[in-house]
Design a protein around this motif. Structure first.
Motif, PDB file in Angstrom:
ATOM      1  N   TYR A 261      68.344 -57.575  70.367  1.00 54.45           N
ATOM      2  CA  TYR A 261      67.712 -58.054  68.874  1.00 54.45           C
ATOM      3  C   TYR A 261      68.596 -59.487  68.566  1.00 54.45           C
ATOM      4  O   TYR A 261      67.757 -60.371  68.013  1.00 54.45           O
ATOM      5  N   ASN A 262      69.854 -59.575  69.019  1.00 52.31           N
ATOM      6  CA  ASN A 262      70.387 -60.872  68.750  1.00 52.31           C
ATOM      7  C   ASN A 262      69.685 -62.146  69.490  1.00 52.31           C
ATOM      8  O   ASN A 262      69.620 -63.140  69.076  1.00 52.31           O
ATOM      9  N   HIS A 263      69.375 -61.632  70.696  1.00 44.28           N
ATOM     10  CA  HIS A 263      68.657 -62.867  71.348  1.00 44.28           C
ATOM     11  C   HIS A 263      67.295 -63.346  70.859  1.00 44.28           C
ATOM     12  O   HIS A 263      66.884 -64.443  70.826  1.00 44.28           O
ATOM     13  N   VAL A 264      66.449 -62.104  70.542  1.00 44.86           N
ATOM     14  CA  VAL A 264      65.466 -62.450  69.750  1.00 44.86           C
ATOM     15  C   VAL A 264      65.607 -63.410  68.548  1.00 44.86           C
ATOM     16  O   VAL A 264      64.762 -64.396  68.308  1.00 44.86           O
ATOM     17  N   HIS A 265      66.703 -63.268  67.887  1.00 41.88           N
ATOM     18  CA  HIS A 265      67.259 -63.966  66.553  1.00 41.88           C
ATOM     19  C   HIS A 265      67.340 -65.388  67.212  1.00 41.88           C
ATOM     20  O   HIS A 265      66.784 -66.409  66.612  1.00 41.88           O
ATOM     21  N   MET A 266      68.271 -65.645  68.400  1.00 39.29           N
ATOM     22  CA  MET A 266      68.289 -66.904  68.942  1.00 39.29           C
ATOM     23  C   MET A 266      67.079 -67.665  69.411  1.00 39.29           C
ATOM     24  O   MET A 266      66.570 -68.951  69.022  1.00 39.29           O
ATOM     25  N   PHE A 267      66.172 -66.806  70.015  1.00 39.86           N
ATOM     26  CA  PHE A 267      65.011 -67.376  70.394  1.00 39.86           C
ATOM     27  C   PHE A 267      64.093 -67.982  69.241  1.00 39.86           C
ATOM     28  O   PHE A 267      63.136 -68.733  69.398  1.00 39.86           O
ATOM     29  N   SER A 268      64.211 -67.013  68.171  1.00 40.44           N
ATOM     30  CA  SER A 268      63.222 -67.439  67.240  1.00 40.44           C
ATOM     31  C   SER A 268      63.525 -68.790  66.406  1.00 40.44           C
ATOM     32  O   SER A 268      62.667 -69.409  65.881  1.00 40.44           O
ATOM     33  N   HIS A 269      64.676 -69.206  66.697  1.00 46.51           N
ATOM     34  CA  HIS A 269      65.057 -70.533  66.328  1.00 46.51           C
ATOM     35  C   HIS A 269      64.362 -71.654  66.931  1.00 46.51           C
ATOM     36  O   HIS A 269      63.864 -72.681  66.408  1.00 46.51           O
ATOM     37  N   TRP A 270      64.080 -71.283  68.205  1.00 47.78           N
ATOM     38  CA  TRP A 270      63.309 -72.470  69.033  1.00 47.78           C
ATOM     39  C   TRP A 270      61.929 -72.452  68.775  1.00 47.78           C
ATOM     40  O   TRP A 270      61.319 -73.593  68.976  1.00 47.78           O
ATOM     41  N   TYR A 271      61.376 -71.381  68.092  1.00 46.49           N
ATOM     42  CA  TYR A 271      60.011 -71.430  67.785  1.00 46.49           C
ATOM     43  C   TYR A 271      59.653 -71.800  66.401  1.00 46.49           C
ATOM     44  O   TYR A 271      58.478 -71.983  65.950  1.00 46.49           O
ATOM     45  N   GLY A 272      60.810 -71.792  65.683  1.00 50.85           N
ATOM     46  CA  GLY A 272      60.707 -72.304  64.108  1.00 50.85           C
ATOM     47  C   GLY A 272      60.334 -71.196  63.084  1.00 50.85           C
ATOM     48  O   GLY A 272      59.632 -71.365  62.161  1.00 50.85           O
ATOM     49  N   ALA A 273      60.862 -69.917  63.627  1.00 45.76           N
ATOM     50  CA  ALA A 273      60.676 -68.852  62.862  1.00 45.76           C
ATOM     51  C   ALA A 273      61.266 -68.902  61.334  1.00 45.76           C
ATOM     52  O   ALA A 273      62.265 -69.514  61.496  1.00 45.76           O
ATOM     53  N   PRO A 274      60.744 -68.419  60.386  1.00 42.23           N
ATOM     54  CA  PRO A 274      61.644 -68.366  59.150  1.00 42.23           C
ATOM     55  C   PRO A 274      62.918 -67.685  59.019  1.00 42.23           C
ATOM     56  O   PRO A 274      63.087 -66.823  60.061  1.00 42.23           O
TER      57      PRO A 274
END
Length: 540
Positions: A261-274
């Protein structure tokens, strides 16, 4: 996830502002201040405490982009921020928590004795060691034997907080809002981001406990990534390709720790998720609904299929594996970043968010800026409230002050020594100060500052990271706005989200199930949260 959490879960997830299971609110965002009783309307009328920067020694590195004050050597001249002991000679009791061992008893604790002398009142703590704070909190509330100061954490699922505050705790609004805060200069130094988390039903029922505004960090052993040119990536595919090159199952070397879950959170930064919710035209969209978050989830699925995660998801000794060169990257809170910089010997580094695709705009999610707030019981006579606020003001003194030095390091010569611009604990200091100061830091905290004794290069490393991510920083748009549903349902909804992400990443469920899950999640309370937040935002 239950309302109790491990230390790493507490620090690494909740406080850093990650949207992970267990984030039930006590104030500031979501729950402690429901829309009920006109909370949003009252919030519109509330003036937050006026910010006044404290006098501190000049930092050694720039603070022009919102970085924390950074010092390469311990300041030679400290500032005195409190003129006289603020206490009234009477014992001050508090309820708090520690994730360390219990501190030495007061009679054997020279640090606590000296602190009480400096405060002008004996400081006494009822400390919950490890998990179990909600149980202890509820038992004390039920007994009506409240201590003077009670800490309300932001993430442990306390219920009916607005009613509880109204019934049993002093409304501090007149003491703290607007220019009234100037009577307490160190509290005035905390700033809007911190104070927003202490708003409940349009009032200030507590003193915000300062915490880093920088969120989770993707930390690495730089030596692990050196064979592929380090941790500067041109895209998500570039990251994936380089991580695959470093995988070596025979040598038990895996690029990623098993925190899916934490990695998805980190990856979401790269895609510009809110940062949890996106606000546009008065309408909110949850991160789960966005293509950016789903893209981050898809990347995590690819990482799992490529065997990039450490194979045991129950791994508890992550730092040991990193130090041994067996794990290349892990997710930590920003304060955890500071702690690892102080204590870990491997070549520590951090991945700065980058564009996952040519059209992506990388972001960096801000933390809440506080770890809850501390309220004053109505058992305390009204005429003593100001005394307790002055004591909290002393304890909130920033780095570079005499008061901060005592609170965080103890007595020079007894607990620490200074030499050539560095500061080091003695054996007595190491035994007394960290274990005693941690539960104090949950009652009241100081703004973040960067100082790593004897490690100026690591101080520069952290400052450089802050400099790079500061322009990408995105706050939570719902901070300071409230939702009853968040209080009542967020534990269940967070667990649903975490479980589904883990199921999809690990292949137990296909990625194609995600849209149907999001619809179910919204029906279980997400839509109600959205409507309540939007109503609160519309009213100001």
């Amino acid at each position: 996830m239950s309302s109790t959490m491990s230390r790493r879960g507490f620090l690494g997830l909740a406080l850093a502002g990650a949207t992970v299971a267990g984030l039930a609110a006590c104030g500031g965002e979501g729950g402690a201040a429901g829309v009920r009783k006109g909370g949003a309307e009252l919030s519109k009328k509330l003036t937050l405490p006026a910010y006044t920067a404290a006098k501190i020694p000049t930092p050694d590195l720039p603070i022009d982009a919102g970085q924390d004050p950074a010092y390469l050597k311990y300041p030679a001249e400290l500032v005195k921020s409190v003129a006289a002991p603020p206490g009234d000679g009477k014992k001050i009791t508090s309820l708090t928590q520690t994730w360390d061992v219990a501190p030495p008893a007061p009679g054997r604790n020279a640090y606590l004795q000296e602190l009480s002398k400096a405060l002008g009142s004996e400081w006494s703590m009822n400390i919950v060691v490890g998990d179990g704070y909600p149980d202890k909190f509820n038992a004390i509330i039920a007994s009506d034997d409240l201590p003077d100061l009670v800490w309300f954490p932001p993430n442990q699922g306390l219920q009916r907080v607005p009613e509880l505050l109204e019934a049993k705790f002093h409304d501090l609004t007149s003491h703290l809002s607007g220019d009234a805060i100037k009577k307490y200069p160190n509290l005035a130094n905390l700033g809007d981001v911190t104070w927003k988390s202490a708003v409940t039903n349009g009032k200030l029922f507590g003193v915000a406990v300062a915490y880093s505004r920088f969120g989770q960090v993707f930390l690495v052993d730089q030596d692990y990534w050196a064979p592929v040119g380090g941790t500067s990536f041109t895209s998500a595919d570039d990251f994936l390709d380089k991580a695959k090159q470093l995988l070596d199952v025979k040598k038990n070397k895996y690029p990623l720790e098993p925190s899916y879950y934490n990695h998805v959170h980190m990856f979401s930064h790269w895609y510009g998720a809110p940062n949890t919710w996106k606000l546009a035209g008065g309408k909110l969209t949850h991160q789960f609904e966005t293509p950016e978050y789903q893209a981050a989830l898809e990347l995590a699925v690819k990482c799992f299929k490529a065997n990039l995660f450490w194979p045991d998801p129950a791994l508890a000794t992550i730092k040991d594996k990193v130090a041994n060169g067996q794990i290349g990257a892990y997710v930590e809170s920003f304060p955890g970043f500071l702690n690892d910089a102080k204590t870990q010997k491997y070549n520590l580094g951090a991945i700065v968010p980058f564009a996952a695709t040519p059209g992506s705009k990388p972001v960096y999610n801000a933390g809440l800026g506080s770890v809850g707030f501390t309220s004053i019981s109505k058992k305390v006579p009204a005429e003593r409230v100001e005394t307790l606020l002055k004591v909290l003001d002393y304890l909130a003194a920033p780095f570079g002050t005499e008061e901060y030095q005592l609170v965080n390091f103890g007595i020079e010569g007894t607990h620490f020594t200074k030499k050539d611009g560095d500061l080091a604990f003695t054996d007595k200091g190491a035994a007394e100060v960290p274990t005693t100061q941690q539960p104090i830091s949950f009652v009241i905290g100081s703004p973040s500052a960067l100082f790593l004794p004897g490690q100026p290069e690591r101080t520069k490393l952290i400052h450089d990271f802050e400099t790079k991510v500061a322009p990408m920083l995105q706050e939570r748009v719902t901070t300071g706005h409230f939702s009853d549903t968040y209080t009542q349902k967020n534990g269940e909804l967070s667990t649903m989200g975490t479980d589904m992400v883990v199921d999809i990443v690990t292949g137990r469920k296909p990625l194609s199930d995600w849209p149907a899950f999001v619809k179910k999640w919204l029906g279980k309370g997400g839509e109600a949260m959205r409507a309540e937040y939007e109503a609160s935002i519309a009213k100001g």
